[in-house]
Design a protein around this motif. Structure first.
Motif, PDB file in Angstrom:
ATOM      1  N   ASP A 194      -3.353  19.316  -5.609  1.00 50.48           N
ATOM      2  CA  ASP A 194      -3.976  19.693  -4.345  1.00 50.48           C
ATOM      3  C   ASP A 194      -2.903  20.348  -3.476  1.00 50.48           C
ATOM      4  N   ASP A 195      -3.011  21.668  -3.296  1.00 46.27           N
ATOM      5  CA  ASP A 195      -1.979  22.372  -2.524  1.00 46.27           C
ATOM      6  C   ASP A 195      -1.837  21.807  -1.114  1.00 46.27           C
ATOM      7  N   ASP A 196      -2.945  21.385  -0.555  1.00 44.92           N
ATOM      8  CA  ASP A 196      -2.894  20.906   0.820  1.00 44.92           C
ATOM      9  C   ASP A 196      -2.101  19.616   0.956  1.00 44.92           C
ATOM     10  N   LEU A 197      -1.876  18.934  -0.165  1.00 45.48           N
ATOM     11  CA  LEU A 197      -1.061  17.725  -0.085  1.00 45.48           C
ATOM     12  C   LEU A 197       0.355  18.056   0.370  1.00 45.48           C
ATOM     13  N   ALA A 198       0.782  19.270   0.073  1.00 46.39           N
ATOM     14  CA  ALA A 198       2.133  19.671   0.473  1.00 46.39           C
ATOM     15  C   ALA A 198       2.282  19.667   1.988  1.00 46.39           C
ATOM     16  N   ASN A 199       1.164  19.756   2.705  1.00 49.87           N
ATOM     17  CA  ASN A 199       1.229  19.674   4.156  1.00 49.87           C
ATOM     18  C   ASN A 199       1.582  18.272   4.624  1.00 49.87           C
ATOM     19  N   PHE A 200       1.255  17.289   3.814  1.00 50.18           N
ATOM     20  CA  PHE A 200       1.468  15.909   4.209  1.00 50.18           C
ATOM     21  C   PHE A 200       2.651  15.274   3.505  1.00 50.18           C
ATOM     22  N   ILE A 201       2.842  15.673   2.261  1.00 48.60           N
ATOM     23  CA  ILE A 201       3.815  14.968   1.437  1.00 48.60           C
ATOM     24  C   ILE A 201       5.054  15.834   1.252  1.00 48.60           C
ATOM     25  N   PRO A 202       6.170  15.392   1.787  1.00 48.47           N
ATOM     26  CA  PRO A 202       7.398  16.176   1.624  1.00 48.47           C
ATOM     27  C   PRO A 202       7.777  16.301   0.146  1.00 48.47           C
ATOM     28  N   ASP A 203       8.338  17.412  -0.220  1.00 52.53           N
ATOM     29  CA  ASP A 203       8.813  17.658  -1.585  1.00 52.53           C
ATOM     30  C   ASP A 203       7.693  17.484  -2.617  1.00 52.53           C
ATOM     31  N   ALA A 204       6.497  17.850  -2.213  1.00 55.21           N
ATOM     32  CA  ALA A 204       5.346  17.689  -3.104  1.00 55.21           C
ATOM     33  C   ALA A 204       5.449  18.580  -4.336  1.00 55.21           C
ATOM     34  N   GLU A 205       6.316  19.594  -4.255  1.00 56.08           N
ATOM     35  CA  GLU A 205       6.427  20.507  -5.390  1.00 56.08           C
ATOM     36  C   GLU A 205       7.236  19.893  -6.527  1.00 56.08           C
ATOM     37  N   LYS A 206       7.814  18.742  -6.305  1.00 55.94           N
ATOM     38  CA  LYS A 206       8.663  18.139  -7.340  1.00 55.94           C
ATOM     39  C   LYS A 206       7.802  17.520  -8.441  1.00 55.94           C
ATOM     40  N   ARG A 207       7.575  18.327  -9.463  1.00 54.00           N
ATOM     41  CA  ARG A 207       6.848  17.857 -10.638  1.00 54.00           C
ATOM     42  C   ARG A 207       7.632  18.300 -11.868  1.00 54.00           C
ATOM     43  N   VAL A 208       7.596  17.507 -12.899  1.00 54.61           N
ATOM     44  CA  VAL A 208       8.383  17.818 -14.098  1.00 54.61           C
ATOM     45  C   VAL A 208       7.577  17.502 -15.360  1.00 54.61           C
ATOM     46  N   ASP A 209       8.061  18.019 -16.485  1.00 48.72           N
ATOM     47  CA  ASP A 209       7.552  17.538 -17.767  1.00 48.72           C
ATOM     48  C   ASP A 209       7.874  16.056 -17.868  1.00 48.72           C
ATOM     49  N   ASN A 253       0.844  -1.190   0.000  1.00 52.20           N
ATOM     50  CA  ASN A 253       0.000   0.000   0.000  1.00 52.20           C
ATOM     51  C   ASN A 253       0.883   1.245   0.000  1.00 52.20           C
ATOM     52  N   PHE A 254       1.442   1.534  -1.151  1.00 52.50           N
ATOM     53  CA  PHE A 254       2.320   2.697  -1.290  1.00 52.50           C
ATOM     54  C   PHE A 254       1.467   3.903  -1.663  1.00 52.50           C
ATOM     55  N   LEU A 255       1.294   4.823  -0.728  1.00 51.09           N
ATOM     56  CA  LEU A 255       0.473   6.003  -1.014  1.00 51.09           C
ATOM     57  C   LEU A 255       1.320   7.156  -1.543  1.00 51.09           C
ATOM     58  N   TYR A 256       2.445   7.402  -0.880  1.00 51.92           N
ATOM     59  CA  TYR A 256       3.353   8.431  -1.355  1.00 51.92           C
ATOM     60  C   TYR A 256       4.704   8.232  -0.691  1.00 51.92           C
ATOM     61  N   TRP A 257       5.711   8.914  -1.252  1.00 46.87           N
ATOM     62  CA  TRP A 257       7.079   8.684  -0.772  1.00 46.87           C
ATOM     63  C   TRP A 257       7.315   9.284   0.608  1.00 46.87           C
ATOM     64  N   LYS A 258       8.430   8.821   1.191  1.00 53.34           N
ATOM     65  CA  LYS A 258       8.822   9.383   2.484  1.00 53.34           C
ATOM     66  C   LYS A 258       9.312  10.813   2.268  1.00 53.34           C
ATOM     67  N   ASN A 259      10.162  10.985   1.295  1.00 49.64           N
ATOM     68  CA  ASN A 259      10.608  12.294   0.817  1.00 49.64           C
ATOM     69  C   ASN A 259      11.418  12.052  -0.454  1.00 49.64           C
ATOM     70  N   SER A 260      11.900  13.112  -1.074  1.00 49.40           N
ATOM     71  CA  SER A 260      12.560  12.922  -2.370  1.00 49.40           C
ATOM     72  C   SER A 260      13.892  12.192  -2.242  1.00 49.40           C
ATOM     73  N   ARG A 261      14.494  12.194  -1.070  1.00 49.88           N
ATOM     74  CA  ARG A 261      15.717  11.411  -0.881  1.00 49.88           C
ATOM     75  C   ARG A 261      15.394   9.929  -0.680  1.00 49.88           C
ATOM     76  N   ASN A 262      14.174   9.681  -0.301  1.00 52.98           N
ATOM     77  CA  ASN A 262      13.699   8.307  -0.123  1.00 52.98           C
ATOM     78  C   ASN A 262      12.448   8.133  -0.983  1.00 52.98           C
ATOM     79  N   ALA A 263      12.642   8.357  -2.279  1.00 54.89           N
ATOM     80  CA  ALA A 263      11.486   8.475  -3.170  1.00 54.89           C
ATOM     81  C   ALA A 263      10.805   7.145  -3.455  1.00 54.89           C
ATOM     82  N   LEU A 264      11.478   6.046  -3.185  1.00 51.89           N
ATOM     83  CA  LEU A 264      10.884   4.747  -3.514  1.00 51.89           C
ATOM     84  C   LEU A 264      10.492   3.970  -2.266  1.00 51.89           C
ATOM     85  N   ILE A 265      10.475   4.651  -1.137  1.00 53.19           N
ATOM     86  CA  ILE A 265       9.956   3.988   0.057  1.00 53.19           C
ATOM     87  C   ILE A 265       8.893   4.884   0.692  1.00 53.19           C
TER      88      ILE A 265
END
Lengths: 170, 716
Positions: free
Chosen positions: B647-662, B326-338
């Protein structure tokens, strides 16, 4: 001839795209903000306690509506029942999120009688609060600068002398 | 003399009343059998599809003169004018023609129509595409359809949907015309679709509510399963894949090469009028993400009984047993796959069973009856701190009648009813019921204009919520300006009732608390499209469309400012405008195929004057493939621009939520057919995301990294 041209096209295409960036990358090491400290427990742990966590709220808990998931910015991993001392570091002790740099108004050790991780205010009681500058008249402010790990965020939990409870509890 | 005359009359009438059959084999230019070719008599319901060996048989044909049509995606259709006065054997070779636009679809009007005669934009995906790309999940194939983009499991056609974690869908997905959304969440369980049983996939873009009702507000995807062939066929497919190491050392959480594999075994057999087919698939993926693993069993059973040449009963059952992380989102961008520490070790278990019953009867040359009934039971349980679970039963029945009023007028009329019963600790125990009545008429004029008039009435009642009802009208035009230039246009209204999940969810998961909203209303839409198709020759096909969709009471996840809890609400007046350009070209005597597809989306929340969440503005897909005798190779490239809003509020829960790219994804593939060696064996090799480009579709979720796969398909 045409096959050779196609092959060249593919190779050039791959080289071209290989030269592009790799998309999302990790934040540089040490760049993450956080805090750490020690929680001291005195007195006997109540039998009814099912969960204990360190929690951080962005804004003060002035009303029951302030106890909401968007104000709640940090929940530690569960603190083992019966602990007398608990060292933590937010970077490796986060229950659902790392914490960002900024100012935080309410840091506390919260306990719940429900086995599930509930976010209903009535399920929780505050066992200890972080105070800064030895001022126990109001909750201390946690200030986390960018790219900095703040240390010494210590909390005393005295089960015989619980702190004032935020609004909305039982 | 009188006796001779009587004998002649008797002989003639006996000949006319006698039934004949046509059988044969369809192969491609290289003599390779073509499975899944539609073989049918124009203007009638009689037809068949070729089996794995390319064989077909059409029975019970009256004596007469007919146009017999052979049609399959990717090949030129062939029309034979035949005189039936005896049993016929016709072996046919089809030539590749990927630009050809006269394919047959059944989804747009709920009966067989030529693609070139539709008033709406449509796409077809042959099963071949799934095999050659080593796909085991249908949603992966949909990522390459022009105008379609996926946000994890949520499908969006021309920007119709953002992301609401499986609660509700704006695209109706059906198996053989039977809707495949769940009764509680209203979502599509892509992994439950039996990929090896698919003959083709039809995609209708834009609102189809006038025919399909609520969830078709953004379009329809109809999965057509294979016919049961007359000869016994056994099919085995094995798949093995390996995930490459992540791009960054920090992300290499396992320190090992992770793998995935699959095995499918299927068999079909026909005993005179009774046909049986079954398949069993086992899939296992260690996954590149921690807690991203899954173990899955998919079973499929299909049986049909032909009462006569004009009526048949088909039963199918599809089941899935699923255990996954049940992978909902990453721990943070340094641990992006856990996942975050608290989410580690959390899993989900699910059992899903869908059973469908289809009865088809050509009552007369003018009247065709189709009855579709289904039962869909879903049971899932989160083995997480939330301990959510739900068991849902969804019942559905539809009666459809197609009437050929005259040679140029066909009407389709139907009524359908649904009932859903939920027992859960996340939605409560609500039930829902609905009924829809529809009618559509397609009228062809002598000058090359086809018109479509449709109207549907829907009534829906979700447990304690006030009932709602609405009409969904539609008008469509198709005009052949010349032999190779076709104009099409459609306009209509759409309607979507909220799902039970959107109205009644009450849970906390990974720090996010969702509360119910009993005041939720249905959302509505007005949509219009204008398209043009130009095929200057048999090597080039150009298609362009512009569209405008207006949404009212758009349902989106939002935050209640009073308590900070998430809930689904009618928050937005939205507008989605855009244009689409699709080009298909084949070179080198059909050996080299190229497709280029671009979609521009202008999706706006009009009230707040911002882009709608999770919609890219630019989508570009291209594909090139080359075949030479038994060898084939290809590449697929996908690009979509960075989404402007999340969802801007996701940034409250998900570290590095701003990391989006083309997003840039390049996949390579190759295959070889051992037909020349007397073996019906095919081998496919794929390298997906060969550039190992790291991107997300959903915040905090790195999409599949580079992986390699090998599959073998054996038919005997």
């Amino acid at each position: 001839m045409i096959r050779n041209r196609l092959l060249k096209f593919f190779i050039i295409s791959i080289l071209f795209f290989s030269g592009c960036d790799k998309g999302i990358s990790p934040e540089p090491e040490g760049a993450q903000a956080g805090f750490s400290g020690t929680i001291f427990f005195t007195g006997a742990w109540p039998d009814s306690i099912a969960r204990t966590h360190l929690v951080v709220f962005k804004d003060p808990l002035d009303s029951v509506s302030d106890f909401n998931p968007f104000n709640l910015r940090f929940v530690s991993l569960e603190i083992p029942y019966g602990s007398t001392i608990f060292n933590y570091r937010s970077l490796d002790s986060s229950s659902f999120s790392s914490i960002a740099a900024g100012n935080y108004a309410y840091i506390a050790v919260a306990q719940s009688k429900t086995p599930d991780l509930s976010l209903n205010r009535v399920d929780w009681l505050v066992a200890g609060v972080y105070y800064s500058d030895n001022d126990t008249t109001k909750p201390g402010i946690l200030i986390i600068p960018e790219n900095t790990l703040i240390t010494g965020i210590n909390i005393l939990v005295d089960f015989n002398n619980p702190p004032p409870q935020p609004p909305g509890g039982n | 003399m009188r006796n001779l005359f009587l004998i002649l009359i008797l002989f003639t009438s006996a000949t006319l009343s006698q039934n004949f059959s046509i059988e044969g084999k369809v192969t491609d230019f290289n003599g390779i059998p073509l499975p899944g070719v539609n073989v049918y008599i124009e203007g009638g319901e009689r037809g068949a599809a070729t089996d794995e060996r390319g064989s077909y048989e059409i029975k019970n044909i009256h004596a007469g003169v007919y146009d017999l049509i052979f049609s399959i995606v990717g090949y030129k259709s062939k029309i034979l004018n035949i005189t039936v006065d005896a049993n016929l054997k016709l072996d046919i070779q089809l030539e590749t023609a990927p630009v050809q636009s006269d394919q047959v679809v059944i989804t747009a009007g709920k009966y067989e129509q030529k693609l070139s005669e539709l008033p709406v934009s449509a796409e077809l995906i042959p099963a071949e595409k799934l095999s050659e790309k080593n796909l085991v999940n249908l949603k992966e194939a949909l990522r390459y359809i022009p105008g379609v983009n996926m946000v994890e499991d949520q499908i969006s056609i021309r920007g119709s949907s953002g992301y609401s974690r499986g609660a509700g869908t704006r695209v109706l997905v059906a198996i053989d015309g039977i809707p495949f959304y769940t009764g509680d969440t209203g979502e599509i369980i892509w992994e439950a679709v039996p990929v090896n049983q698919i003959q083709r996939i039809e995609v209708i873009k834009g609102s189809a509510s006038s025919l399909y009702g609520s969830t078709a507000i953004g379009g329809v995807i109809n999965i057509i399963t294979r016919e049961i062939p007359d000869e016994p066929v056994t099919y085995i497919r094995t798949l093995f894949g390996i995930w490459a190491k992540p791009s960054y050392q920090e992300w290499d959480w396992s320190g090992e090469y992770r793998n995935y594999y699959g095995l499918t075994l299927s068999h079909s057999h026909r005993f005179d009028n009774l046909g049986i087919a079954f398949s069993l698939t086992r899939l296992n993926d260690m996954n590149y993400k921690q807690s991203g693993f899954f173990n899955r069993y998919i079973g499929f059973l299909k049986g049909d009984y032909k009462f006569s040449g004009t009526s048949s009963l088909t039963l199918f059952a599809n089941s899935m047993n699923h255990h996954a992380g049940n992978f909902l989102y990453w721990k943070n961008s340094r641990n992006a796959l856990i996942p975050p520490d608290a989410d580690q070790g959390q899993t989900t278990r699910a059992n899903r069973l869908m059973a469908g019953l289809l009865y088809r009867d050509l009552i007369s040359d003018n009247l065709f009856i189709n009855i579709r009934s289904s039962y869909y039971r879903t049971n899932w349980k989160d083995e997480t701190t939330s301990r959510n679970s739900s068991t849902t039963k969804l019942y559905r029945t539809e009666l459809q009648a197609n009437l050929s009023i005259s040679e140029n007028i066909i009407s389709v009329t139907g009524i359908e009813g649904t009932y859903s019963d939920v027992s859960s600790n996340i939605f409560g125990n609500p039930d829902s019921k609905g009924i829809g009545i529809y009618t559509q008429a397609d009228i062809k004029f002598d000058f090359p204009l086809s018109t479509t008039f449709g109207l549907r009435y829907d009534y829906s009642k979700l447990d304690s919520i006030k009932s709602f009802s609405d009409f969904s009208p539609k008008l469509g035009l198709n005009y052949h300006l010349s032999g190779n230039l076709i104009l099409r246009s459609s306009a209509g209204a759409g309607f979507r009732a909220p799902s039970l999940a959107e109205a009644f969810t009450s849970t906390t998961a990974s720090g996010i608390t969702v509360k119910p909203n009993p005041n939720l209303k249905p959302e509505k839409s007005l949509s219009a499209e204008f398209g043009i198709n130009y095929q200057p020759n048999e090597y080039i096909n150009l298609d362009a469309a512009v569209f405008n969709n207006e949404y009212y009471d758009f349902i989106e996840p939002s935050i209640d400012s009073r308590d900070g809890l998430v809930f689904f609400n009618n928050v937005t007046r939205a507008r989605i405008q855009g244009a689409e350009i699709n080009t298909k070209i084949n070179f080198l005597s059909d050996r080299l195929h190229l497709s280029l597809n671009y979609t521009y989306l202008w999706s706006r929340d009009i009230e707040n004057n911002i882009a709608l969440k999770y919609r890219p503005r630019h989508i570009f897909y291209s594909s090139i493939s080359y075949s030479f005798y038994n060898f084939e190779a290809g590449a697929d490239f996908r690009f979509w621009s960075k989404v402007e809003e999340i969802d801007d509020d996701l940034a409250n829960f998900i570290p590095d939520a701003e990391k989006r790219v083309d997003v840039y994804v390049l996949d390579l593939r190759g295959g070889y057919n051992f037909n020349s060696f007397g073996l019906q064996l095919r081998v496919f090799v794929n390298a997906d995301n060969i550039l190992n480009y790291n991107y997300i579709e959903l915040v905090g979720n790195i999409s599949p990294i580079r992986n390699y796969s090998l599959s073998l398909e054996l038919v005997f």
